[in-house]
Scaffold this motif. Sequence first.
Motif, PDB file in Angstrom:
ATOM      1  N   MET A   1      11.033   2.319  -2.648  1.00  0.00           N
ATOM      2  CA  MET A   1      10.285   1.081  -2.867  1.00  0.00           C
ATOM      3  C   MET A   1      10.970  -0.088  -2.177  1.00  0.00           C
ATOM      4  O   MET A   1      10.326  -0.896  -1.490  1.00  0.00           O
ATOM      5  CB  MET A   1      10.161   0.785  -4.364  1.00  0.00           C
ATOM      6  CG  MET A   1       9.326   1.774  -5.142  1.00  0.00           C
ATOM      7  SD  MET A   1       9.336   1.337  -6.914  1.00  0.00           S
ATOM      8  CE  MET A   1       8.746   2.856  -7.642  1.00  0.00           C
ATOM      9  N   MET A   2      12.273  -0.207  -2.372  1.00  0.00           N
ATOM     10  CA  MET A   2      13.011  -1.312  -1.774  1.00  0.00           C
ATOM     11  C   MET A   2      12.946  -1.258  -0.257  1.00  0.00           C
ATOM     12  O   MET A   2      12.736  -2.277   0.414  1.00  0.00           O
ATOM     13  CB  MET A   2      14.462  -1.288  -2.253  1.00  0.00           C
ATOM     14  CG  MET A   2      15.331  -2.399  -1.662  1.00  0.00           C
ATOM     15  SD  MET A   2      14.711  -4.079  -1.955  1.00  0.00           S
ATOM     16  CE  MET A   2      15.015  -4.238  -3.713  1.00  0.00           C
ATOM     17  N   LYS A   3      13.088  -0.067   0.315  1.00  0.00           N
ATOM     18  CA  LYS A   3      13.057   0.050   1.777  1.00  0.00           C
ATOM     19  C   LYS A   3      11.694  -0.335   2.332  1.00  0.00           C
ATOM     20  O   LYS A   3      11.599  -0.988   3.376  1.00  0.00           O
ATOM     21  CB  LYS A   3      13.455   1.463   2.189  1.00  0.00           C
ATOM     22  CG  LYS A   3      14.944   1.733   2.008  1.00  0.00           C
ATOM     23  CD  LYS A   3      15.313   3.179   2.306  1.00  0.00           C
ATOM     24  CE  LYS A   3      16.793   3.427   2.077  1.00  0.00           C
ATOM     25  NZ  LYS A   3      17.165   4.847   2.270  1.00  0.00           N
ATOM     26  N   PHE A   4      10.625   0.056   1.653  1.00  0.00           N
ATOM     27  CA  PHE A   4       9.281  -0.355   2.086  1.00  0.00           C
ATOM     28  C   PHE A   4       9.179  -1.882   2.146  1.00  0.00           C
ATOM     29  O   PHE A   4       8.640  -2.447   3.099  1.00  0.00           O
ATOM     30  CB  PHE A   4       8.209   0.187   1.133  1.00  0.00           C
ATOM     31  CG  PHE A   4       7.888   1.646   1.306  1.00  0.00           C
ATOM     32  CD1 PHE A   4       7.770   2.213   2.563  1.00  0.00           C
ATOM     33  CD2 PHE A   4       7.679   2.459   0.196  1.00  0.00           C
ATOM     34  CE1 PHE A   4       7.450   3.563   2.719  1.00  0.00           C
ATOM     35  CE2 PHE A   4       7.360   3.802   0.343  1.00  0.00           C
ATOM     36  CZ  PHE A   4       7.255   4.358   1.608  1.00  0.00           C
ATOM     37  N   VAL A   5       9.691  -2.538   1.105  1.00  0.00           N
ATOM     38  CA  VAL A   5       9.549  -3.993   1.012  1.00  0.00           C
ATOM     39  C   VAL A   5      10.395  -4.701   2.065  1.00  0.00           C
ATOM     40  O   VAL A   5       9.905  -5.607   2.765  1.00  0.00           O
ATOM     41  CB  VAL A   5       9.924  -4.497  -0.399  1.00  0.00           C
ATOM     42  CG1 VAL A   5       9.892  -6.022  -0.440  1.00  0.00           C
ATOM     43  CG2 VAL A   5       8.966  -3.932  -1.435  1.00  0.00           C
ATOM     44  N   ILE A   6      11.655  -4.311   2.198  1.00  0.00           N
ATOM     45  CA  ILE A   6      12.507  -5.036   3.146  1.00  0.00           C
ATOM     46  C   ILE A   6      12.075  -4.772   4.585  1.00  0.00           C
ATOM     47  O   ILE A   6      12.182  -5.667   5.445  1.00  0.00           O
ATOM     48  CB  ILE A   6      14.008  -4.723   2.932  1.00  0.00           C
ATOM     49  CG1 ILE A   6      14.314  -3.236   3.085  1.00  0.00           C
ATOM     50  CG2 ILE A   6      14.467  -5.247   1.579  1.00  0.00           C
ATOM     51  CD1 ILE A   6      15.801  -2.910   2.922  1.00  0.00           C
TER      52      ILE A   6
ATOM     53  N   ALA B   1       8.902  -4.280   5.515  1.00  0.00           N
ATOM     54  CA  ALA B   1       7.688  -5.079   5.694  1.00  0.00           C
ATOM     55  C   ALA B   1       8.036  -6.553   5.901  1.00  0.00           C
ATOM     56  O   ALA B   1       7.481  -7.224   6.785  1.00  0.00           O
ATOM     57  CB  ALA B   1       6.764  -4.911   4.493  1.00  0.00           C
ATOM     58  N   ARG B   2       8.967  -7.068   5.125  1.00  0.00           N
ATOM     59  CA  ARG B   2       9.314  -8.488   5.230  1.00  0.00           C
ATOM     60  C   ARG B   2      10.127  -8.787   6.489  1.00  0.00           C
ATOM     61  O   ARG B   2      10.082  -9.896   7.015  1.00  0.00           O
ATOM     62  CB  ARG B   2      10.035  -8.945   3.958  1.00  0.00           C
ATOM     63  CG  ARG B   2       9.125  -8.873   2.742  1.00  0.00           C
ATOM     64  CD  ARG B   2       9.653  -9.607   1.547  1.00  0.00           C
ATOM     65  NE  ARG B   2       8.708  -9.542   0.446  1.00  0.00           N
ATOM     66  CZ  ARG B   2       8.850 -10.190  -0.706  1.00  0.00           C
ATOM     67  NH1 ARG B   2       9.908 -10.963  -0.900  1.00  0.00           N
ATOM     68  NH2 ARG B   2       7.954 -10.073  -1.669  1.00  0.00           N
ATOM     69  N   HIS B   3      10.839  -7.784   6.967  1.00  0.00           N
ATOM     70  CA  HIS B   3      11.530  -7.942   8.246  1.00  0.00           C
ATOM     71  C   HIS B   3      10.514  -8.043   9.380  1.00  0.00           C
ATOM     72  O   HIS B   3      10.623  -8.928  10.255  1.00  0.00           O
ATOM     73  CB  HIS B   3      12.475  -6.756   8.476  1.00  0.00           C
ATOM     74  CG  HIS B   3      13.252  -6.830   9.741  1.00  0.00           C
ATOM     75  ND1 HIS B   3      13.264  -5.811  10.664  1.00  0.00           N
ATOM     76  CD2 HIS B   3      14.039  -7.820  10.257  1.00  0.00           C
ATOM     77  CE1 HIS B   3      14.029  -6.147  11.683  1.00  0.00           C
ATOM     78  NE2 HIS B   3      14.517  -7.357  11.466  1.00  0.00           N
ATOM     79  N   LYS B   4       9.506  -7.195   9.357  1.00  0.00           N
ATOM     80  CA  LYS B   4       8.455  -7.229  10.382  1.00  0.00           C
ATOM     81  C   LYS B   4       7.678  -8.535  10.338  1.00  0.00           C
ATOM     82  O   LYS B   4       7.232  -9.048  11.359  1.00  0.00           O
ATOM     83  CB  LYS B   4       7.509  -6.044  10.198  1.00  0.00           C
ATOM     84  CG  LYS B   4       8.118  -4.702  10.558  1.00  0.00           C
ATOM     85  CD  LYS B   4       7.139  -3.556  10.292  1.00  0.00           C
ATOM     86  CE  LYS B   4       7.772  -2.209  10.622  1.00  0.00           C
ATOM     87  NZ  LYS B   4       6.845  -1.077  10.307  1.00  0.00           N
ATOM     88  N   GLN B   5       7.523  -9.098   9.131  1.00  0.00           N
ATOM     89  CA  GLN B   5       6.804 -10.360   8.975  1.00  0.00           C
ATOM     90  C   GLN B   5       7.652 -11.565   9.369  1.00  0.00           C
ATOM     91  O   GLN B   5       7.149 -12.684   9.444  1.00  0.00           O
ATOM     92  CB  GLN B   5       6.361 -10.526   7.514  1.00  0.00           C
ATOM     93  CG  GLN B   5       5.304  -9.522   7.067  1.00  0.00           C
ATOM     94  CD  GLN B   5       5.134  -9.496   5.548  1.00  0.00           C
ATOM     95  OE1 GLN B   5       5.976  -9.993   4.803  1.00  0.00           O
ATOM     96  NE2 GLN B   5       4.038  -8.918   5.087  1.00  0.00           N
TER      97      GLN B   5
ATOM     98  N   PRO C   1       0.810  -1.230   0.000  1.00  0.00           N
ATOM     99  CA  PRO C   1       0.000   0.000   0.000  1.00  0.00           C
ATOM    100  C   PRO C   1       0.839   1.275   0.000  1.00  0.00           C
ATOM    101  O   PRO C   1       0.483   2.257  -0.665  1.00  0.00           O
ATOM    102  CB  PRO C   1      -0.817  -0.130   1.292  1.00  0.00           C
ATOM    103  CG  PRO C   1      -0.928  -1.593   1.521  1.00  0.00           C
ATOM    104  CD  PRO C   1       0.367  -2.180   1.047  1.00  0.00           C
ATOM    105  N   GLU C   2       1.972   1.262   0.719  1.00  0.00           N
ATOM    106  CA  GLU C   2       2.830   2.446   0.767  1.00  0.00           C
ATOM    107  C   GLU C   2       3.420   2.749  -0.612  1.00  0.00           C
ATOM    108  O   GLU C   2       3.586   3.914  -0.990  1.00  0.00           O
ATOM    109  CB  GLU C   2       3.973   2.241   1.766  1.00  0.00           C
ATOM    110  CG  GLU C   2       3.524   1.994   3.189  1.00  0.00           C
ATOM    111  CD  GLU C   2       3.357   0.518   3.523  1.00  0.00           C
ATOM    112  OE1 GLU C   2       3.519   0.165   4.694  1.00  0.00           O
ATOM    113  OE2 GLU C   2       3.064  -0.281   2.591  1.00  0.00           O
ATOM    114  N   VAL C   3       3.732   1.693  -1.353  1.00  0.00           N
ATOM    115  CA  VAL C   3       4.273   1.870  -2.700  1.00  0.00           C
ATOM    116  C   VAL C   3       3.186   2.360  -3.647  1.00  0.00           C
ATOM    117  O   VAL C   3       3.400   3.288  -4.434  1.00  0.00           O
ATOM    118  CB  VAL C   3       4.881   0.545  -3.215  1.00  0.00           C
ATOM    119  CG1 VAL C   3       5.322   0.689  -4.678  1.00  0.00           C
ATOM    120  CG2 VAL C   3       6.069   0.125  -2.349  1.00  0.00           C
TER     121      VAL C   3
END
Length: 251
Positions: free
Chosen positions: A206-211, A213-217, A17-19
């Motif tokens: 974009m990359m920072k949003f993804v990494i 999010a996946r770190h939190k998951q 969503p942030e992206v």
Amino acid sequence: MKPPFRIAVLEADTPLPEVVEQFGKYGDIFERLLKTAADALGQPDVISSKDIQVSKWDVVDKEDSYPDLDQVDAVLISGSKHNSFDDKSWILKLVDFTKKVLAQDRVRLIGVCFGHQIIGRAMGVKVGRSDKGWELAVLPFSLTAKGKEIFQKESINIHQLHRDIVYEYPPGVEALGQSPLCSTQAMYAKGRLITVQGHPEFNDRMMKFVIEARHKQGIFDDALYEDASKRAGNPHDGIAIAQAFLRFLLE
């Protein structure tokens, strides 16, 4: 081919969503990249942003929605969080459509990350998890002689976000590059296809949003997250790769 180019972007996922809020969906992101690359070529008498006509197709939630090949000049398959080797109905339909494109000789194929893998699968080679782990954030890959010709560079830096790979180059395809974690970084067949395993469309945000999010998951552990974060903002060759896509269409 001669411009204008009607490019159908097959959206194989919806970004975070942030992206989406900041950059749009994959069709929007690729349209912006390709138009920027067209103008950056500095050849307005050959191609410019006005020659890029993008249509967007959600092949996940609207899995029966595909472009009429008579109405497009190229098909670009986006990246995705999904597994290219799964047998979900929408993935099987995407593979079948890709085979349909490969079976004709006018409409050209561009594959990015998951799209690169789908093209490999459609051409009959193995795709699956790599035992070498994740390739993340901005990293280099070395180019073959053909790769240097196609990308017009000596080496490539590109955003990576994958642990799935194409295990070998399909017959009739030229290898463009490799990295220590992935020997099939980019593929090319004149007048037919060009692909990259990385993400030329990504930027540092974009990359920072993804990494993050996946770190939190819990998908990325602390070490992987910290290592990727250090390289997320490094310079990359997204525009140069998109220009190679356009030169491929101009062939």
